[in-house]
Design an enzyme around this catalytic site. Structure first.
Site: not given
Ligand code: RNT
Ligand code: ZN
Length: 421
Positions: A187, A228, A230, A261, A264, A288, A296, A298, A328
């Site tokens: 990513w 990955e 986004k 993810d 994302h 993720h 986003d 997290d 994640d």
């Molecule tokens: C970032 C991505 C990525 C990170 C990790 C730490 O938006 O989701 O996967 O969270 O690599």
């Molecule tokens: Zn991620």
């Protein structure tokens, strides 16, 4: 929390109820015990890594909060992971980022080697865990321009291509050593805050970089590559080079895994709906699992409708062997070990709920065009005695049932975390 006799009694009653609906509870638990969730190391230290002791910088991702006790060294992080894993039923995996290398701070990212991860691999082996891996294309001076693999500066681009290449070698070594393929994810945060006039150039450079990174054929029994995408990040609101369309196309054309993810995409989009779409064209994917709150962000994964939907899609589609489930999230405002325990236990709960679904009855209704029964049954499922099965499963897997795990966290906090100043 009830004693084990009560747990067992309640379980027997629950089992009866499920069998009335044609669900084999023991079979569900057996299947569940074989699903490994990949625990992300970065929840334990707010995505810091141990290269220089500096915190997360750049990349448009952010851990917020000042909860005391974060891991300051790899040994502390491993100890914290040991604690977290003891609270989670089943055998799982460790998902490591390249910036957690143990190099004493003097090996550049493009020169990393498997030996810099020996302690991690030994630890995983001793605990019977598989490992997954990630290149770290952020928190580094060479990423400060906001561009890495898509950089127009050849020196910068080459540096990160080299990083991508060494990460595959490291991933393959982990997979070989541990006897289970290491999903090595890529990513990057490359993008623009404001409206670019050239959207094409960076994407062409990213494709070129990826082709260079993935040029070498590797043994799939050791290494699985994932990419990955986004939609946007902090500082890349207007344009992200590695968009969904970009990586979906790349993954299909180059037979890599695609990483979905949960945070994302546009907030009204859900990855649960994407799983069956992309798996019509791809062999395997990586997830993720995360929780975005308005963006986003997290947040720690909870047992939300979307988490359940993700689990249901994997189970209903018969995709358990084609979907690698990684977590994640990172929250620095609560106990970090509790965060791991809550998020991972929720992921497993969601999978158990999905495995306990009276799917034959639901499918029957749907194929008969009886959408009334389908909706009614789906709602009835929500109040089935799932909790009784979950508690029993935890006990059987030697993990704490109910909320008792929190006592362990508090003890560890008192004895270990509070001494980290
Ligand atoms: C970032 C991505 C990525 C990170 C990790 C730490 O938006 O989701 O996967 O969270 O690599
Ligand atoms: Zn991620």
């Amino acid at each position: 929390m009830s004693d084990s006799k009560t747990i067992e009694k309640t379980y027997e009653l629950a089992k009866e109820r499920y069998s009335e609906l044609g669900v084999d509870v023991d079979k569900a638990m057996k299947r569940l015990s074989k699903i490994a969730i990949s625990l992300h190391c970065w929840q334990g230290d707010d995505v810091g890594g141990f290269e220089s002791g500096d915190a997360l910088s750049g990349g448009g991702i952010m851990a917020t909060g000042t909860y005391p006790g974060k891991a300051r060294t790899a040994d502390e992080l491993r100890a914290d992971l040991d604690k977290a894993l003891s609270l989670i039923p089943g055998k799982h995996r460790l998902n490591l980022h390249a910036m957690y290398a143990e190099t004493k701070g003097n090996v550049e990212r493009n020169e990393l080697e498997p030996e810099h991860f020996t302690s991690w691999i030994d630890w995983a082996k001793a605990n019977g865990l598989g490992m997954d891996f990630n290149g770290t294309f952020f928190s580094h001076p060479k990423a400060d321009s906001g561009f890495t693999l898509a950089s127009a500066d050849e020196d910068i681009r080459t540096f990160w291509v080299e990083h991508g290449i060494v990460c595959r070698t490291i991933g393959a070594a982990m997979g070989k050593e541990l006897g289970t393929p290491c999903v090595t994810n890529l990513w990057i945060a490359d993008g623009y805050k404001d409206i670019p006039v050239d959207r094409k150039g960076p994407r062409e450079r990213l494709k070129k970089s990826l082709d260079e990174i993935f040029a070498k054929q590797m043994n799939h029994r050791h290494l699985l590559d994932a990419v990955e995408s986004k939609l946007f990040g902090i500082g890349s609101e207007s344009y992200v080079v590695g968009s969904h369309e970009f990586y979906l196309s790349y993954a299909i054309e180059n037979k890599t895994l695609l990483c979905l993810d949960a945070g994302h995409y546009h907030p009204t989009e859900v990855i649960s709906d994407k799983i069956s779409s992309v798996l019509t064209f791809l062999d395997e994917i990586l997830l993720h699992v995360s929780r975005g709150v308005r963006w986003d962000s997290d947040h720690v994964v909870i047992l939300s409708d979307e988490l359940l939907a993700i689990a249901q899609e994997i189970v209903r589609g018969g995709y358990l062997d084609r979907v690698h489930i990684g977590l994640d999230f990172f929250d620095a405002s609560i106990n970090r070990i509790a965060a791991w325990a809550i998020g991972t236990r929720c992921m497993i709960k969601a999978l158990l709920m999905a495995l306990l679904e009276p799917i034959d009855k639901l499918r029957e209704a749907e194929s008969a065009g009886d959408y009334t029964t389908r909706l009614a049954m789906l709602e009835e499922c929500k109040t089935l005695p799932f909790g009784a099965v979950w508690d029993y499963y935890c006990t059987k897997m030697d993990a704490p049932a109910g909320e008792t795990w929190l006592d362990d966290v508090r003890t560890y906090e008192r004895d270990v975390l509070s001494k980290r100043r």
